[in-house]
Design a protein around this motif. Structure first.
Motif, PDB file in Angstrom:
ATOM      1  N   LEU A  64      -7.525  -4.315 -11.160  1.00  0.00           N
ATOM      2  CA  LEU A  64      -7.450  -5.446 -10.232  1.00  0.00           C
ATOM      3  C   LEU A  64      -7.413  -6.766 -10.989  1.00  0.00           C
ATOM      4  N   GLY A  65      -8.085  -6.812 -12.149  1.00  0.00           N
ATOM      5  CA  GLY A  65      -7.994  -8.017 -12.972  1.00  0.00           C
ATOM      6  C   GLY A  65      -6.584  -8.252 -13.469  1.00  0.00           C
ATOM      7  N   THR A  73       0.826  -1.204   0.000  1.00  0.00           N
ATOM      8  CA  THR A  73       0.000   0.000   0.000  1.00  0.00           C
ATOM      9  C   THR A  73       0.859   1.252   0.000  1.00  0.00           C
ATOM     10  N   VAL A  74       1.944   1.222   0.761  1.00  0.00           N
ATOM     11  CA  VAL A  74       2.861   2.365   0.781  1.00  0.00           C
ATOM     12  C   VAL A  74       3.470   2.576  -0.599  1.00  0.00           C
ATOM     13  N   ALA A  99       2.380  -9.190  -4.632  1.00  0.00           N
ATOM     14  CA  ALA A  99       1.839 -10.041  -3.568  1.00  0.00           C
ATOM     15  C   ALA A  99       0.776  -9.313  -2.762  1.00  0.00           C
ATOM     16  N   GLY A 100       0.952  -8.009  -2.555  1.00  0.00           N
ATOM     17  CA  GLY A 100      -0.034  -7.251  -1.793  1.00  0.00           C
ATOM     18  C   GLY A 100      -1.399  -7.291  -2.445  1.00  0.00           C
ATOM     19  N   PHE A 101      -1.438  -7.106  -3.761  1.00  0.00           N
ATOM     20  CA  PHE A 101      -2.706  -7.204  -4.481  1.00  0.00           C
ATOM     21  C   PHE A 101      -3.222  -8.638  -4.474  1.00  0.00           C
ATOM     22  N   PRO A 118      -3.528  -2.932  -0.660  1.00  0.00           N
ATOM     23  CA  PRO A 118      -3.478  -1.950  -1.735  1.00  0.00           C
ATOM     24  C   PRO A 118      -4.726  -1.934  -2.603  1.00  0.00           C
ATOM     25  N   GLY A 119      -5.425  -3.068  -2.735  1.00  0.00           N
ATOM     26  CA  GLY A 119      -6.629  -3.092  -3.560  1.00  0.00           C
ATOM     27  C   GLY A 119      -7.705  -2.160  -3.035  1.00  0.00           C
TER      28      GLY A 119
END
Length: 225
Positions: free
Chosen positions: A173-174, A65-66, A118-120, A134-135
């Protein structure tokens, strides 16, 4: 001080190693021993910093996210560092331009940065329930930016900023899901194609130039090059 620096480096190595394992194997199959081996630290050191896999996953989401927030801070970037809005975009203004720029940088980041990828991926992983990451931040940012663009008159007449935001978030996001779960290679060309399709119907047309004195407005043509 030396111990604090060493601890910070160990923590950073664990977050990156965890991101790589999460991105490759998914949350359910990722194991703490595999993460500690990839980071080059003992399992004891891993448990000292992150007592559970869930806490480690949350740290990866926070770091992603950062990274995304830094991309979005391009509002203050000097002009000329990024390509312009694709041709045929109508009267795309500053808000839409920023959205195009950041989405392009996001795709590049998903291809090169395992923490961001990986965050997403963790946010959409069916084996865990996470409303953070982050999403969520991306969705809120896109919605806010398009509402701002709508208020500034950048959107075409009849275009809902909420509907436009849903389309943009769903597409990005996809792509993030393809990058994280299928090791799909992302390229800025995909983003260019997406915006080439979306922007002509999204952006307000450019303002008409006033007629030159003595010439009716309907007869004015494009300015000479």
């Amino acid at each position: 001080m030396v111990k604090q620096v060493r601890a910070a480096r160990t923590r950073q190595a664990l977050v990156r190693a965890a991101a790589e394992v999460f991105a490759d194997d998914g949350y359910a199959l990722a194991s703490l021993p595999a993460i500690s081996r990839r980071a080059g630290v003992s399992t004891g050191a891993l448990h000292f910093h992150f007592p559970s896999k869930d806490l480690l996953a949350r740290e990866v989401e926070a770091a992603a996210t950062v990274s995304l927030q830094r991309l979005a801070a391009r509002r203050d970037a000097p002009p000329g560092r990024v390509p312009p809005v694709p041709a045929g975009a109508g009267g795309a203004g500053a808000g839409l331009q920023l959205l195009v720029d950041v989405s392009r940088e996001l795709v590049l980041g998903l291809s090169s940065d395992p923490v961001l990828r990986a965050g997403f991926g963790l946010g959409g992983d069916p084996s865990r329930k996470s409303g953070e990451g982050p999403g969520r931040w991306w969705s809120e940012w896109v919605h806010a930016l398009l509402r701002e663009a709508h208020g500034a008159g950048e959107l075409a007449e009849g275009v809902s900023p909420e509907a436009a935001a849903v389309a943009v978030v769903a597409a990005t996001l996809g792509l993030a899901g393809l990058a994280s779960r299928h090791r799909f290679h992302l390229s800025p060309h995909l983003v260019e194609q997406f915006w080439a399709l979306l922007l002509p119907g999204l952006a307000a047309p450019p303002p008409r130039r006033p007629a030159r004195p003595g010439i009716p407005a309907a007869e004015t043509g494009p300015a000479p090059r």
